[in-house]
Enzyme design. Structure first.
Site, mmCIF file in Angstrom:
data_model
loop_
_atom_site.group_PDB
_atom_site.id
_atom_site.type_symbol
_atom_site.label_atom_id
_atom_site.label_comp_id
_atom_site.label_asym_id
_atom_site.label_seq_id
_atom_site.Cartn_x
_atom_site.Cartn_y
_atom_site.Cartn_z
ATOM 1 N N GLY A 111 0.796 -1.211 0.000
ATOM 2 C CA GLY A 111 0.000 0.000 0.000
ATOM 3 C C GLY A 111 0.833 1.267 0.000
ATOM 4 C CD GLU A 134 0.453 -5.272 -2.661
ATOM 5 O OE1 GLU A 134 0.121 -4.096 -2.451
ATOM 6 O OE2 GLU A 134 1.314 -5.590 -3.536
#
Length: 258
Positions: A111, A134
């Site tokens: 993020g 991720e």
């Protein structure tokens, strides 16, 4: 000016500096931090800041990612809500009336990398390391990374970065086009401050119009791609690989995926 526990907002000479202030967690962002960032950007716009600089507190991290300890037990609806909030913050940087600059002073993973991608310009310290990591948590980028990364570095590189979860140093990121400048770590703040001051001195309405026009180049089918990404990201919560990937991260061990 408002005050928040996990971020700082300073506005001086038409430049708003938003600092994620969780150095003990490598500036990982949780719901409270994302909410505060959204509020801070709204306040910066209300105060008519012409430029926004995003950076992280401490010497190690820009934003090391989303808070995995928080994410690991989310249900699909909860993950969808978290993705929506992350997208709202990324979109707020992308659509802020004036230029936004990511001063990447350290780790920018997951993020954190996505928030940098949502900014107009990216300047990295020589100590910075970036990546859409991720995949090793059993999920995919969920705050715009699958869409904005390819638009910035091209399809092939974006696929490699997302598929492998590769972490790249500042110089490699520069060669890829992921960041625009790399500077010595102790010169980053001054370099970005000079850049922000130069931009703040430009004609306000012309600069806003230029940003709006440039954003149109990227539009295409971006909105539908972002909506699809949110649904895809949240649908992975509750899978074995998501649970295992995040538990392994929190427990500091290698994951055992299916």
């Amino acid at each position: 000016m408002s005050e928040w526990d996990t971020i700082r907002l300073e506005i001086e000479d038409d430049v708003a500096t938003l600092t994620v202030d969780r150095p003990d967690r490598l500036n990982a962002v949780n719901v409270a931090t994302l909410t505060a960032m959204k509020e801070a950007l709204a306040e910066a716009a209300e105060q008519e800041a012409q430029v926004v600089v995003l950076t992280g507190a401490g010497e190690d991290a820009f934003v090391a990612g989303a808070d995995i300890g928080y994410m690991q037990d989310l249900s699909t609806p909860e993950a969808q809500a978290y993705a929506e909030l992350g997208h709202e913050v990324a979109d707020a940087f992308e659509t802020f009336p004036g230029p936004t600059i990511a001063a990447i002073n350290g780790y920018a993973f997951g993020g954190g990398c996505e928030l940098a991608l949502a900014c107009d310009l990216r300047v990295a310290s020589e100590n910075a390391v970036l990546g859409q990591t991720e995949i090793d948590l059993g999920i995919v980028p969920g705050w715009g990374g699958t869409q904005r990364l390819a638009r910035l570095v091209g399809d092939e590189l974006a696929r490699r970065l997302v598929f492998f979860g590769e972490r790249v140093d500042a110089q490699d990121a520069h060669e890829m086009g992921l960041v625009g400048d790399v500077v010595a770590h102790d010169q980053l703040d001054g370099y970005v401050a000079d850049m922000a001051a130069d931009l703040a001195a430009k004609p306000t309405y012309a600069l806003e119009a230029a940003k709006e026009a440039l954003n149109q180049v990227q539009e295409g089918d971006l909105d539908s791609g972002l909506r699809y990404e949110r649904r895809l990201w949240s649908s992975l919560f509750g899978t074995h690989d998501q649970r295992e990937g995040m538990e392994a991260f929190v427990e500091d061990r290698e994951p055992e995926f299916e």
